[in-house]
Write an enzyme that holds these catalytic residues in place. Structure first.
Site, PDB file in Angstrom:
ATOM      1  N   TYR A 147       0.816  -1.209   0.000  1.00 44.11           N
ATOM      2  CA  TYR A 147       0.000   0.000   0.000  1.00 44.11           C
ATOM      3  C   TYR A 147       0.858   1.270   0.000  1.00 44.11           C
ATOM      4  O   TYR A 147       1.773   1.430   0.809  1.00 44.11           O
ATOM      5  CB  TYR A 147      -0.917   0.038   1.237  1.00 44.11           C
ATOM      6  CG  TYR A 147      -1.673   1.339   1.367  1.00 44.11           C
ATOM      7  CD1 TYR A 147      -2.729   1.629   0.522  1.00 44.11           C
ATOM      8  CD2 TYR A 147      -1.300   2.300   2.307  1.00 44.11           C
ATOM      9  CE1 TYR A 147      -3.411   2.830   0.615  1.00 44.11           C
ATOM     10  CE2 TYR A 147      -1.969   3.499   2.416  1.00 44.11           C
ATOM     11  CZ  TYR A 147      -3.019   3.759   1.558  1.00 44.11           C
ATOM     12  OH  TYR A 147      -3.685   4.959   1.649  1.00 44.11           O
ATOM     13  N   HIS A 200      -3.807  16.585  -2.323  1.00 44.84           N
ATOM     14  CA  HIS A 200      -4.205  16.715  -0.927  1.00 44.84           C
ATOM     15  C   HIS A 200      -4.023  18.128  -0.376  1.00 44.84           C
ATOM     16  O   HIS A 200      -4.333  18.382   0.794  1.00 44.84           O
ATOM     17  CB  HIS A 200      -3.419  15.721  -0.064  1.00 44.84           C
ATOM     18  CG  HIS A 200      -3.913  14.313  -0.176  1.00 44.84           C
ATOM     19  ND1 HIS A 200      -4.019  13.654  -1.379  1.00 44.84           N
ATOM     20  CD2 HIS A 200      -4.345  13.434   0.774  1.00 44.84           C
ATOM     21  CE1 HIS A 200      -4.480  12.432  -1.166  1.00 44.84           C
ATOM     22  NE2 HIS A 200      -4.686  12.279   0.121  1.00 44.84           N
ATOM     23  N   ASN A 209       0.935  11.309   6.024  1.00 45.10           N
ATOM     24  CA  ASN A 209       0.292  10.348   6.916  1.00 45.10           C
ATOM     25  C   ASN A 209       0.885  10.528   8.306  1.00 45.10           C
ATOM     26  O   ASN A 209       2.010  10.096   8.570  1.00 45.10           O
ATOM     27  CB  ASN A 209       0.569   8.937   6.415  1.00 45.10           C
ATOM     28  CG  ASN A 209      -0.686   8.104   6.290  1.00 45.10           C
ATOM     29  OD1 ASN A 209      -0.597   6.909   6.098  1.00 45.10           O
ATOM     30  ND2 ASN A 209      -1.845   8.703   6.388  1.00 45.10           N
ATOM     31  N   TYR A 221     -15.840  30.211  47.483  1.00 47.63           N
ATOM     32  CA  TYR A 221     -15.065  29.126  46.878  1.00 47.63           C
ATOM     33  C   TYR A 221     -13.964  29.608  45.947  1.00 47.63           C
ATOM     34  O   TYR A 221     -12.909  28.984  45.837  1.00 47.63           O
ATOM     35  CB  TYR A 221     -16.000  28.206  46.072  1.00 47.63           C
ATOM     36  CG  TYR A 221     -16.898  27.322  46.895  1.00 47.63           C
ATOM     37  CD1 TYR A 221     -16.907  27.357  48.287  1.00 47.63           C
ATOM     38  CD2 TYR A 221     -17.772  26.443  46.267  1.00 47.63           C
ATOM     39  CE1 TYR A 221     -17.740  26.551  49.031  1.00 47.63           C
ATOM     40  CE2 TYR A 221     -18.617  25.620  46.991  1.00 47.63           C
ATOM     41  CZ  TYR A 221     -18.603  25.680  48.372  1.00 47.63           C
ATOM     42  OH  TYR A 221     -19.435  24.877  49.090  1.00 47.63           O
ATOM     43  N   ARG A 265     -11.193  30.213  48.348  1.00 45.42           N
ATOM     44  CA  ARG A 265     -10.868  29.120  49.253  1.00 45.42           C
ATOM     45  C   ARG A 265     -10.533  27.819  48.525  1.00 45.42           C
ATOM     46  O   ARG A 265      -9.694  27.038  48.988  1.00 45.42           O
ATOM     47  CB  ARG A 265     -12.056  28.898  50.193  1.00 45.42           C
ATOM     48  CG  ARG A 265     -11.876  27.767  51.146  1.00 45.42           C
ATOM     49  CD  ARG A 265     -12.935  27.690  52.236  1.00 45.42           C
ATOM     50  NE  ARG A 265     -14.238  28.204  51.902  1.00 45.42           N
ATOM     51  CZ  ARG A 265     -15.374  27.499  52.041  1.00 45.42           C
ATOM     52  NH1 ARG A 265     -15.343  26.259  52.443  1.00 45.42           N
ATOM     53  NH2 ARG A 265     -16.532  28.057  51.762  1.00 45.42           N
ATOM     54  N   PHE A 301      -1.897   6.521  12.284  1.00 44.78           N
ATOM     55  CA  PHE A 301      -2.261   7.880  11.882  1.00 44.78           C
ATOM     56  C   PHE A 301      -3.537   8.370  12.566  1.00 44.78           C
ATOM     57  O   PHE A 301      -3.890   9.539  12.475  1.00 44.78           O
ATOM     58  CB  PHE A 301      -2.463   7.947  10.368  1.00 44.78           C
ATOM     59  CG  PHE A 301      -3.337   6.847   9.840  1.00 44.78           C
ATOM     60  CD1 PHE A 301      -4.698   6.819  10.090  1.00 44.78           C
ATOM     61  CD2 PHE A 301      -2.786   5.816   9.098  1.00 44.78           C
ATOM     62  CE1 PHE A 301      -5.495   5.797   9.629  1.00 44.78           C
ATOM     63  CE2 PHE A 301      -3.579   4.786   8.618  1.00 44.78           C
ATOM     64  CZ  PHE A 301      -4.946   4.773   8.886  1.00 44.78           C
ATOM     65  N   GLU A 336     -12.322   5.462   5.274  1.00 44.45           N
ATOM     66  CA  GLU A 336     -11.897   6.077   6.527  1.00 44.45           C
ATOM     67  C   GLU A 336     -13.165   6.460   7.291  1.00 44.45           C
ATOM     68  O   GLU A 336     -13.587   7.614   7.283  1.00 44.45           O
ATOM     69  CB  GLU A 336     -10.987   7.267   6.229  1.00 44.45           C
ATOM     70  CG  GLU A 336      -9.722   6.817   5.505  1.00 44.45           C
ATOM     71  CD  GLU A 336      -9.084   7.887   4.627  1.00 44.45           C
ATOM     72  OE1 GLU A 336      -9.510   9.059   4.721  1.00 44.45           O
ATOM     73  OE2 GLU A 336      -8.170   7.551   3.853  1.00 44.45           O
TER      74      GLU A 336
END
Length: 511
Positions: free
Chosen positions: A53, A83, A195, A280, A283, A328, A414
């Site tokens: 791959y 991309h 990746n 609070y 404190r 990834f 994906e």
């Protein structure tokens, strides 16, 4: 000088130097042999017939498509260009430097199959200040931070855009001006570059570093608010916190106790004070901020591990096999970012309540309304408190967890993603809001302490007040306040607010 990285063992402190100080980095020569070995193996696979791959196949849903050896470089180049789909404003240069450094660490482990030449180019870009323009949006935090990292890789090929000496130019021009040459990608190198979780992790690390700086500043302003309100230091007694046992709570209680030590204001009402307990926000600082500190320390361990991880795919294993997996997927980073967001939200929430207390004459034990010298004619810090409330509310809205969201992508290949990248990116906005909240508290608490004159606060807090007054004067009458608030926020952002504090008082390290 450049940091020398030992991939797999880079400490969080070194990454913090990269972020705050823009330090360049190089991979230790001890790791060069492993890098070259894995690159040779990938080269052999690319020349062979066995499908692997991303080496001699397509990507994602197109993994079944075989690619001829002659088209190896074209495959990798097309991957990067296709991309480059990021949108939005460019990420800050400090973030991009951190992304590049994290990519060096990942590739330096010798499991990605890239040539040493590729690693050397990233090192040279950092050294010479060639900073890729990476749009902030486009990653879903699984299959790697594909779009952001593609914009980084494009510059390495001479494509895309980069910042060089303040100019935004093409990648090729930026490399040329720096005396560098674009790389022609070999088998798997484009995939190895994009990746990975480096964009998400860099953003999360920045959020961690910024929130820790803000937390320390909030301890200083929190102690100042206790004195301004003539509150009690009894809740910071060490035995209280030891009985509960949480380390963050113990450390925060100790810091507040030391910050208030020998305060004349506190000593003036140790006897005869009719108040049994403070609200609070004064404190319970050890319990609230201490829990935030514990959370950040837990996150620090996760992000230090992730920063040293190999997160591309497929990976060259120790037995010289090449195996596809899913490193990834940025789920650990997504969870870490959500935890940071919760801590940022709570640090700001309790600080905002202290601001509200100081400006309210019903709660502030004798301070004038809105800390104005002449209330009515002057509004004092009335609207500064409103601003702090607005920022607190915005952070609450942004604290919704990103990690619980997912949407299928890439034709359902994906089908579960982490959303780590924008989960971490929001931390930049949230911490900016927090810097302003704490800056406003610093101004209010300083004004409140000065109203207690001739009594003085502790020597540690006096040093802080002097540093503040060097940049922002007392509010004697109403004036244009936005500039004061920005200066105060910058004191927090830059670390200037905590700089006067003696060593050993504040919790300076996360690991």
């Amino acid at each position: 000088m450049a940091l020398t990285l030992s991939p797999g063992k880079v400490p969080l402190a070194d990454l913090e130097k990269v972020y705050w100080n823009e330090m360049p980095a190089v991979v230790s020569a001890d790791f060069h042999a492993a890098i070259q070995k894995s690159a040779r193996l990938i080269g052999e696979i690319a020349a062979g017939t066995t499908p692997v791959y991303g080496v001699n196949t397509g990507f994602g849903k197109l993994a079944s498509v075989r690619i001829d050896a002659a088209d190896t470089s074209t495959l990798q180049r097309n991957l990067i260009l296709s991309h480059c789909c990021g949108v939005g404003a460019p990420l800050p240069e400090a973030i991009v430097r951190l992304i590049m450094t994290l990519k060096l660490i990942s590739l330096g482990r010798g499991a990605s199959g890239v040539r040493l030449e590729l690693v050397k180019l990233i090192e040279a870009m950092l050294e010479n200040g060639v900073i890729p323009v990476i749009p902030e949006k486009g990653s879903v935090g699984a299959s790697g931070d594909l779009a952001p990292l593609a914009h980084m890789a494009a510059v390495m090929m001479g494509e895309g855009q980069a910042i060089y000496k303040g100019d935004r130019v093409t990648g090729r021009v930026a490399l040329h001006r720096a005396g560098l040459s674009p790389v022609v990608l070999s088998a798997k190198e484009g995939l190895a570059l994009i990746n990975g979780t480096q964009a998400s992790t860099a953003l999360a690390l920045a959020g961690l570093f910024r929130s820790h700086r803000a937390l320390k500043a909030s301890l200083v302003t929190g102690a100042m608010s206790v004195d301004a309100a003539m509150g009690s230091s009894a809740p910071f007694h060490p035995d209280i916190h030891t009985l509960r046992g949480h380390k963050g709570q113990i450390d925060v209680g100790a810091a507040l106790r030391l910050l208030l030590e020998r305060s004349e204001i506190r000593n003036s009402h140790l006897e005869g004070d009719e108040r049994v307990q403070d609200p609070y926000c004064l404190r319970c600082q050890p319990q609230v901020v201490g829990a935030c500190l514990d959370l950040l320390r837990q996150v620090a361990k996760t992000l230090e591990t992730e920063a040293n991880a190999v997160t591309d795919n497929p990976l060259v294993l120790n037995d010289d096999t090449v195996v596809s997996g899913g490193n990834f997927h940025a789920e650990p980073v997504a969870f870490a970012a959500d935890q940071i967001a919760l801590a940022v939200c709570e640090i700001g929430a309790i600080a905002q309540r202290r601001i509200a207390l100081l400006v309210d004459p019903a709660l502030s034990f004798g301070l004038p309304a809105f800390l104005a010298a002449h209330p009515g004619l002057n509004s004092g810090f009335m609207i500064a408190e409103v601003t702090s409330a607005a920022l607190m509310s915005e952070n609450k809205q942004m604290a919704h967890p990103a990690s619980v969201d997912s949407t299928p992508t890439s034709a359902n290949q994906e089908d579960h993603v982490s959303m780590a990248c924008h989960g971490a990116r929001r931390l930049l906005v949230m911490t900016e809001n927090l810097f302003s909240i704490i800056g406003i508290e610093a101004l209010c608490a300083t004004q409140g302490i000065e109203f207690r004159s001739p009594l003085t606060t502790s020597s540690e807090l006096e040093k802080v007040i002097s540093a503040i007054r060097e940049r922002v004067g007392p509010l004697q009458e109403d004036r244009f306040m936005a500039l004061d608030l920005e200066v105060a926020a910058d004191c927090v952002r830059s670390g200037g607010l905590v700089a006067p504090i003696s060593d050993g008082i504040l919790p300076d390290t996360l690991v």
